[in-house]
Design a protein around this motif. Structure first.
Motif, PDB file in Angstrom:
ATOM      1  N   ALA C 126      -8.900  21.403 -31.097  1.00 21.98           N
ATOM      2  CA  ALA C 126      -7.708  21.395 -30.251  1.00 21.98           C
ATOM      3  C   ALA C 126      -7.802  20.299 -29.194  1.00 21.98           C
ATOM      4  N   VAL C 127      -8.979  20.165 -28.585  1.00 23.18           N
ATOM      5  CA  VAL C 127      -9.149  19.150 -27.547  1.00 23.18           C
ATOM      6  C   VAL C 127      -8.968  17.750 -28.143  1.00 23.18           C
ATOM      7  N   GLY C 128      -9.585  17.524 -29.305  1.00 25.36           N
ATOM      8  CA  GLY C 128      -9.450  16.219 -29.952  1.00 25.36           C
ATOM      9  C   GLY C 128      -7.998  15.920 -30.313  1.00 25.36           C
ATOM     10  N   GLY C 129      -7.321  16.913 -30.892  1.00 26.52           N
ATOM     11  CA  GLY C 129      -5.921  16.727 -31.246  1.00 26.52           C
ATOM     12  C   GLY C 129      -5.079  16.458 -30.014  1.00 26.52           C
ATOM     13  N   ALA C 130      -5.383  17.197 -28.929  1.00 28.43           N
ATOM     14  CA  ALA C 130      -4.619  17.017 -27.699  1.00 28.43           C
ATOM     15  C   ALA C 130      -4.843  15.607 -27.139  1.00 28.43           C
ATOM     16  N   LEU C 131      -6.056  15.099 -27.286  1.00 34.26           N
ATOM     17  CA  LEU C 131      -6.333  13.740 -26.809  1.00 34.26           C
ATOM     18  C   LEU C 131      -5.464  12.729 -27.559  1.00 34.26           C
ATOM     19  N   ASN C 132      -5.437  12.855 -28.886  1.00 36.92           N
ATOM     20  CA  ASN C 132      -4.547  11.994 -29.671  1.00 36.92           C
ATOM     21  C   ASN C 132      -3.110  12.127 -29.198  1.00 36.92           C
ATOM     22  N   GLY C 133      -2.682  13.372 -29.070  1.00 41.27           N
ATOM     23  CA  GLY C 133      -1.302  13.633 -28.682  1.00 41.27           C
ATOM     24  C   GLY C 133      -0.991  13.056 -27.316  1.00 41.27           C
ATOM     25  N   PHE C 134      -1.907  13.219 -26.390  1.00 40.23           N
ATOM     26  CA  PHE C 134      -1.688  12.711 -25.041  1.00 40.23           C
ATOM     27  C   PHE C 134      -1.529  11.194 -25.053  1.00 40.23           C
ATOM     28  N   LEU C 135      -2.451  10.522 -25.741  1.00 44.09           N
ATOM     29  CA  LEU C 135      -2.411   9.058 -25.738  1.00 44.09           C
ATOM     30  C   LEU C 135      -1.148   8.542 -26.435  1.00 44.09           C
ATOM     31  N   VAL C 136      -0.746   9.213 -27.505  1.00 48.32           N
ATOM     32  CA  VAL C 136       0.422   8.736 -28.237  1.00 48.32           C
ATOM     33  C   VAL C 136       1.711   9.045 -27.480  1.00 48.32           C
ATOM     34  N   THR C 137       1.822  10.290 -26.938  1.00 47.72           N
ATOM     35  CA  THR C 137       3.107  10.655 -26.342  1.00 47.72           C
ATOM     36  C   THR C 137       3.199  10.280 -24.866  1.00 47.72           C
ATOM     37  N   GLN C 138       2.150  10.534 -24.100  1.00 47.23           N
ATOM     38  CA  GLN C 138       2.263  10.296 -22.666  1.00 47.23           C
ATOM     39  C   GLN C 138       2.097   8.821 -22.311  1.00 47.23           C
ATOM     40  N   LEU C 139       1.147   8.154 -22.972  1.00 44.30           N
ATOM     41  CA  LEU C 139       0.981   6.728 -22.681  1.00 44.30           C
ATOM     42  C   LEU C 139       1.821   5.871 -23.635  1.00 44.30           C
ATOM     43  N   GLY C 140       2.359   6.486 -24.665  1.00 41.72           N
ATOM     44  CA  GLY C 140       3.218   5.750 -25.582  1.00 41.72           C
ATOM     45  C   GLY C 140       2.489   4.679 -26.371  1.00 41.72           C
ATOM     46  N   LEU C 141       1.228   4.941 -26.710  1.00 50.32           N
ATOM     47  CA  LEU C 141       0.456   3.923 -27.438  1.00 50.32           C
ATOM     48  C   LEU C 141       0.723   4.034 -28.936  1.00 50.32           C
ATOM     49  N   PRO C 142       0.579   2.922 -29.666  1.00 52.58           N
ATOM     50  CA  PRO C 142       0.760   2.987 -31.114  1.00 52.58           C
ATOM     51  C   PRO C 142      -0.284   3.907 -31.743  1.00 52.58           C
ATOM     52  N   SER C 143       0.192   4.845 -32.566  1.00 50.96           N
ATOM     53  CA  SER C 143      -0.721   5.879 -33.048  1.00 50.96           C
ATOM     54  C   SER C 143      -1.799   5.306 -33.959  1.00 50.96           C
ATOM     55  N   ILE C 144      -1.488   4.208 -34.642  1.00 52.78           N
ATOM     56  CA  ILE C 144      -2.491   3.669 -35.566  1.00 52.78           C
ATOM     57  C   ILE C 144      -3.689   3.156 -34.770  1.00 52.78           C
ATOM     58  N   ALA C 145      -3.425   2.517 -33.626  1.00 54.74           N
ATOM     59  CA  ALA C 145      -4.537   2.034 -32.788  1.00 54.74           C
ATOM     60  C   ALA C 145      -5.271   3.204 -32.150  1.00 54.74           C
ATOM     61  N   VAL C 146      -4.510   4.170 -31.639  1.00 54.68           N
ATOM     62  CA  VAL C 146      -5.129   5.312 -30.978  1.00 54.68           C
ATOM     63  C   VAL C 146      -6.049   6.060 -31.929  1.00 54.68           C
ATOM     64  N   THR C 147      -5.546   6.325 -33.150  1.00 54.62           N
ATOM     65  CA  THR C 147      -6.350   7.175 -34.022  1.00 54.62           C
ATOM     66  C   THR C 147      -7.487   6.404 -34.697  1.00 54.62           C
ATOM     67  N   ILE C 148      -7.374   5.081 -34.763  1.00 57.83           N
ATOM     68  CA  ILE C 148      -8.569   4.325 -35.170  1.00 57.83           C
ATOM     69  C   ILE C 148      -9.618   4.475 -34.070  1.00 57.83           C
ATOM     70  N   GLY C 149      -9.171   4.448 -32.828  1.00 57.65           N
ATOM     71  CA  GLY C 149     -10.090   4.646 -31.707  1.00 57.65           C
ATOM     72  C   GLY C 149     -10.728   6.023 -31.723  1.00 57.65           C
TER      73      GLY C 149
END
Lengths: 346, 501, 365
Positions: C126-149
């Protein structure tokens, strides 16, 4: 009224220069980070600055550097090439196979084979992407599997032994010139050449135009398909060159050579400031990104932190850089808005 | 202008046709352009104007007819060919490259070179500056195109055309998104181009502008040529009749009704850098026009009320209850509907069916327990399609198959399905042909009659004057004036909007 | 509302009726070219090929092993399907599997009570998923870059937690769930879980307002936002759920192999994405069906099993997989091209033109 107009025109300019300076500072910032890590670890352990250690760093980084340069060209056009790892693998294998089956191999021919295989892979992907208009993410993902599969079939029961690889070829991997290993010099020269041409040649500038606004590029008469195709061919060729260098370094190949590289390569580009949706970013940035990822790995060993931390840190680094980019651009646009209205308020 | 006709036309199209499958997009396209004239091309949406322009530009190839340019018959194989020949098209949608700088946008593919065949950036910048000076605009050739205003983007496009020594410049609705000052600047440039002997093909829905800058006009209807005349020989009425092919009803029907309770009250709303200290109210049954120049903050106020953007200070009340900002969903629940400015991006999911689009703002209400079934959406959509006289093939057709006017009806249906107390319409008739325009006006009027409060943003003054009970005028992010229907004239509104009170 | 009953109606009831009829006609015409139909053909091919290549093909074993070998990828494909439908991507799924595996192994090794350890592992997800979600939705980062990270980071953390250790000896009743079939059936537990989850996911995607919102977001995010859809919340939740589901798959993996290693499931992320795309989900978002992904799982799962039965190495199977993936994106396009050609030929008989096609062509102009 005209006063209002002039003001609102001139104000955003300044903010823009700041933003542009910042984007140029990206390469500089990574370079500084690399140097800081380098200096820090050297102080901690004097061995780090030792020539062999640097050489090791360069050797490991050089393959990624090559792949990142090719990948940058593709990403700039708003595409992506996930097949680079597989292409590197098959190129390395076929060159090794050539050495194994020829008593008197020619080094030039070896390079031709490696580059040719890479160019062919890139051409096939580029052809499918430009003709069928299928997203490159999917095409290159499929290519990743297909090329790897072919490598497995032709590699079945074939062993590339170090003894079969001519020493003159292996020398590329360890011999140095002015303290730098050839295996590093070649990628650096390639990087500089590509960096220069992406700045100074018309067709290369069009790559940025395509990534920035594909529809407009078409209307402006840019031969979009041909340019994108070329970007894939160059990316493939560089992956092929990577395969040749891979073989010269390790003198042996198995079917998993280069597997899993693709995402690290993209990560290097992202760290280096290449916009994942195309249009901006430089080859130098991506190359520095690749080196940064490598130096972390090396530094951990030296400062006695468990190397297990390597990829955790690399991942965090990717997240921090993309977040930082976004925060900077958010601030820039806020500043633009406020300045704009301040100008209007006058 | 009779002296114009002494010279040979630079571009002639005669009976040009183009079909896509069974669909005839252009049956009989005919036009003659002379050097030094500004020539208006008029017609409703779907009349074949865009197809004609695309054939001129080489994007499409004609099936039949004659296309002569510069004395030779042509069939351009692509936009590149026509550009080489000296034809520049300035499309409605911006075609600049955000990430490249302005100078490179102008010279892409033709950058000045050094002896070593590399790009000579300094020379490129210098040439760009020279062109901007000729145009009398102040744009830094070194800045990136990202963030340029629409007007400046057009100037860059025009600079591009000039840099190629274009002899024909086609402008597709260039003024749609410009403020009056910017329009004025554009017209100066057009006059400037004419003096150089450039032929200009000017497409616009705003007839006043056509009368202002064009010498001749060609009218099309249903893919065919109707007439070409000197502009002085025609009246607006004649033009509209030729375009529509039938008599039009009253364009702006506003029925007077007694205003009801206060529905919306906005108090001292402020968003730093965008708008300041905005207070007003809208009553049930009332249409309030929000006017002002583009960029004066009208749309931004609407967005803040609806919760798309956050605001820093102030409050919004619906029926006396305070509405917490920052969420379109909360605004919807409070009874606000919002028909946004950009129909294709914000109003509709273009690749989604009509039924899905109509239902999109009522998903919760249409659900039975946990589930939502398509028949519920279809029923709702079919209902509204009839009420709003929507012209469509099937309810499952994607919204992008509809004409602009019918698309707007779908957006209206989406919000009306939620039975809003207040509806905000932002540029409700932009890019909609004359016929459907009056239908949209009638819908808005009927809404007000039924007791809905309407806040209408529009750049078209006649529309505002005809529809609104009250006109609020914004200037530079502030409310400059409130003018009652009886006092509202083109002059009074423009004076307030430009600060010449 | 007084909008009803205006007498200048342009859409008469008859016309509406007519269009309803057309809808029926063209639906059957259209469905011929649906990707799902092609997948059914692939499935038939699977059965024919499997049946002819091995006499033991139609047996409980095939079904069981296909389920156990492919079930985990299949389960991870479900949250991935929803995320791709919104136009984003999650490349961190397999790394999350590895992180969950490591975490659970670590907790088990330190004698944490099994249920608690499982719960904590799901929390990690849940924490990991929330981190992805936070970076993608709140910071508006491209998900492909975020999830490679996060892919790199999760895998790295897995390595930090467990190093090169290998924890084994889990035992207990859960091993049964990992390695045996559901009693009375030939289906592996992993497959059973997939089917149940697929039913739930399918219902959510096609028969709820959330599903409609997901499609709308994938097609045109801004318009969805302007229609009151909580775009950020939906995306965040999808990433959160993805994290939890992948952590759960990590637990299944641990029990299936009876070992916990940091490199569990390395590289599977691309397989998961490929399965989803092969199922006809558009990489651009907004298009696709649960049925397609379900069929894709069955077709590829069985095919893998046939090749394994025939002693084809998993590496070589990747060619077939790559070709199928290419086919899945090129064939529907070819279908569209075929339709276009047919339309052109059909133009001699104007009757075959549906209103819709006319409208589509006109709006293209």
């Amino acid at each position: 009224m005209s006063v209002v107009n002039e003001l609102s025109l001139s104000q955003p300019m300044k903010t823009h220069r700041v933003a542009e300076a910042l984007s140029r500072a990206r390469e500089l910032a990574i370079l500084v980070v690399i140097l800081v890590i380098f200096a820090g670890t050297t102080i901690k352990s004097h061995d780090f600055a030792h020539v062999t250690s640097i050489q090791q760093l360069f050797t490991n980084g050089s393959l990624f550097l090559l792949l990142a340069v090719g990948e940058t060209m593709v990403i700039v056009t708003r595409n992506v090439d996930l097949s680079v790892g597989s292409t590197l693998g098959i190129s390395a294998f076929l060159v090794g196979d050539y050495f194994t089956h020829n008593a008197h191999p020619s080094l030039v021919l070896a390079f031709v084979i490696g580059l040719g295989v890479g160019a062919f892979c890139g051409a096939v992907i580029g052809f499918i992407v430009t003709v069928t208009k299928v997203p490159s993410l999917v095409v290159s993902l499929a290519a990743l599997y297909i090329i790897r599969g072919i490598l497995n079939i032709i590699g079945l029961g074939v062993q590339i032994e170090p003894t079969a690889i001519p020493l003159s070829f292996q020398k590329i991997g360890f011999e140095t010139w002015a303290g730098l290993p050839w295996i590093f010099i070649i990628p650096v020269v390639v990087t500089l050449v590509v960096a220069f041409s992406m700045r100074s040649f018309r067709p290369m500038r069009e790559l940025y135009a395509i990534g920035s606004n594909p529809a407009a590029a078409q209307l402006a008469g840019v031969p979009v398909a041909r340019r994108v195709f070329t970007a894939f061919v160059i990316s493939g060729t560089l992956a092929g060159l990577g395969g040749v260098l891979f073989l010269s370094e390790f003198a042996t190949v198995n079917a998993t050579a280069g597997s899993g590289y693709e995402l690290l390569v993209i990560a290097s580009c992202v760290i280096g400031g290449v916009a994942i949706f195309g249009g901006s970013g430089t080859v130098i940035g991506a190359a520095l990104g690749a080196i940064l990822l490598q130096i972390i790995n090396q530094a951990l060993v030296v400062v006695n932190v468990s190397p297990f931390w390597d990829s955790a840190l690399a991942g965090a680094l990717i997240l921090v850089t993309v977040s930082f980019d976004r925060l900077l651009s958010n601030r820039a646009s806020l500043a633009l808005r406020l300045k704009d209205s301040a100008a209007r308020g006058k | 202008m009779s002296d114009v006709h002494v010279v040979e036309p630079i571009l002639v199209m005669k009976n040009v046709s183009k079909s896509f499958g069974a669909v005839v997009a252009l049956a009989d396209g005919s036009i003659e352009l002379y050097p030094g004239e500004a020539h208006a091309l008029l017609g409703e949406n779907g009349a074949g104007k865009s197809t004609l322009v695309k054939i001129i530009a080489g994007v499409y190839q004609a099936d039949g007819g004659v296309y002569t340019y510069d004395g030779k018959a042509r069939n351009f194989r692509g936009p590149h060919d026509s550009q080489e020949a000296g034809i520049a098209v300035i499309y409605q949608e911006p075609t600049l490259f955000d990430d490249l700088n302005v100078a490179e946008n102008i010279y892409l593919g033709r950058q000045p070179l050094t002896i070593g065949r590399t790009i000579n950036r300094r020379e490129m910048r210098r040439q760009a500056r020279v062109i901007f000076e000729q145009l009398g605009v102040d744009i830094d050739p070194n800045r990136k195109a990202k963030g340029l205003s629409v007007a400046d983007q057009q100037m860059v496009e025009i600079a591009k055309a000039l840099s190629k020594d274009a002899r024909v410049v086609v402008m597709d609705e260039p003024t749609a998104a410009l403020s009056p000052e910017e329009v004025k600047r554009l017209f100066t440039v057009v006059a400037n181009l004419r003096e150089r002997g450039v032929a200009i093909l000017f497409i616009s829905h705003r007839l006043e502008e056509v009368f202002e800058i064009c010498q001749r006009v060609t009218i099309m209807r249903d893919g065919a040529f109707v007439r070409t005349d000197l502009i002085g020989d025609l009246t607006i009425d004649q033009i509209v009749r030729s375009m529509v092919g039938r008599e039009l009803g009253l364009l702006f029907p506003k029925t007077d009704i007694a205003e009801g309770n206060e529905v919306l009250r906005v108090e001292r709303l402020t968003r730093e850098g965008t708008f300041y200290d905005i207070s007003f109210s809208v009553h049930a049954g009332e249409i309030v026009g929000l006017s002002g120049l583009v960029g004066s903050g009208r749309t931004e106020v609407a967005r803040a009320i609806f919760g798309v953007d956050k605001y820093d200070v102030g409050a919004v009340y619906i029926n006396g209850e305070k509405l917490k900002g920052g969420s379109p969903l909360r605004a919807m629940h409070a009874g606000i509907g919002f028909v946004p400015e950009d129909r294709r991006q914000q109003g509709l999911v273009m690749d989604y069916g009509i039924d899905h689009n109509v239902a999109l703002a009522s998903l919760r209400k249409l659900s039975r327990g946990l589930f939502l079934f398509r028949w519920a959406e279809d029923k709702l959509a079919a209902d509204w399609a009839v009420r709003l006289h929507l012209k469509y093939g099937r309810l499952s057709d994607e919204a992008n198959t509809l004409s602009g006017g019918n698309q707007q009806k779908v957006v209206l249906a989406k919000w009306l399905a939620g039975q809003p107390k207040l509806i905000i319409v932002d540029e409700p008739t932009r890019g909609i042909d004359v016929g459907t325009k009056s239908e949209v006006h009638r819908i808005i009027d009927e809404l007000a009659q039924s007791g809905v409060a309407v806040l209408m943003i529009s750049s078209e003054l006649p529309e505002v004057l005809g529809m609104a009970d009250r006109v609020l005028v914004m200037r530079e992010g502030r409310l400059a004036a409130t003018i009652n229907r009886s006092d509202a004239t083109q002059e009074s509104v423009m004076m307030a909007a430009t600060g010449q009170v | 509302m007084p909008l009803v009953g205006n007498n200048t109606s342009t859409t008469s009831p008859d016309e509406t009726l007519l269009s309803a009829e057309k809808q029926h006609w063209s639906f059957s015409g259209r469905s011929l070219f649906r990707w799902e139909s092609a997948l059914v053909l692939f499935f038939v091919f699977d059965l024919v090929y499997g049946g002819t290549s091995s006499p033991d093909f139609f047996s409980r074993n095939t079904i069981f092993f296909a389920g156990i070998n492919f079930g985990l990828i299949a389960i991870m494909a479900l949250p991935e399907m929803l995320i791709i439908t919104t136009g984003e991507i999650d490349l961190s799924v397999a790394a999350m599997l590895g992180l969950a595996c490591s975490s659970f192994g670590y907790l088990f090794e330190h004698h944490v009570e099994v249920f608690l350890a499982m719960f904590l592992t799901l929390c990690v997800g849940a924490v990991g998923g929330a981190l992805n979600g936070f970076l993608v939705t709140q910071l508006g980062l491209p998900s492909i870059a975020v999830t490679i990270g996060t892919l790199t980071m999760f895998r790295g953390l897995a390595e930090v937690i467990l190093g090169t250790n290998e924890v084994s000896g889990f035992g207990g009743p859960w091993t049964d769930a990992g390695t045996n079939a559901i009693p009375g059936t030939p289906f592996a537990w992993a497959f059973g879980i997939f089917v149940v989850l697929a039913l739930i996911y399918g219902a959510v995607l096609h028969f709820t307002s959330t599903g409609r919102s997901i499609f709308a977001i994938g097609l045109q995010e801004e318009a969805a936002f302007f229609s009151g859809i909580r775009v950020k919340r939906i995306k965040f939740n999808l990433y959160l759920i993805s994290g939890i589901v992948c952590a759960f798959v990590g637990l299944l993996y641990t029990y299936e192999t009876n070992t916990a290693r940091y490199d569990a499931g390395t590289g599977l992320e691309l397989n998961v994405v490929a399965i989803v795309l092969f199922g006809g989900i558009s990489i651009f978002g907004g298009r696709g069906t649960m049925l397609g992904v379900f069929l894709s799982v069955i077709v590829v799962g069985i095919f893998d099993q046939i090749l394994s039965n025939n002693n084809v190495s998993s590496q070589e199977q990747s060619i077939v997989f790559g070709v199928l993936l290419l086919a899945s994106v090129i064939l529907p396009n070819a279908g569209r091209g075929y339709r276009a050609v047919r339309k052109r030929i059909g133009s001699k008989w104007p009757r075959s033109q549906s209103l819709n096609e006319n409208a589509a062509a006109i709006s293209d102009l």
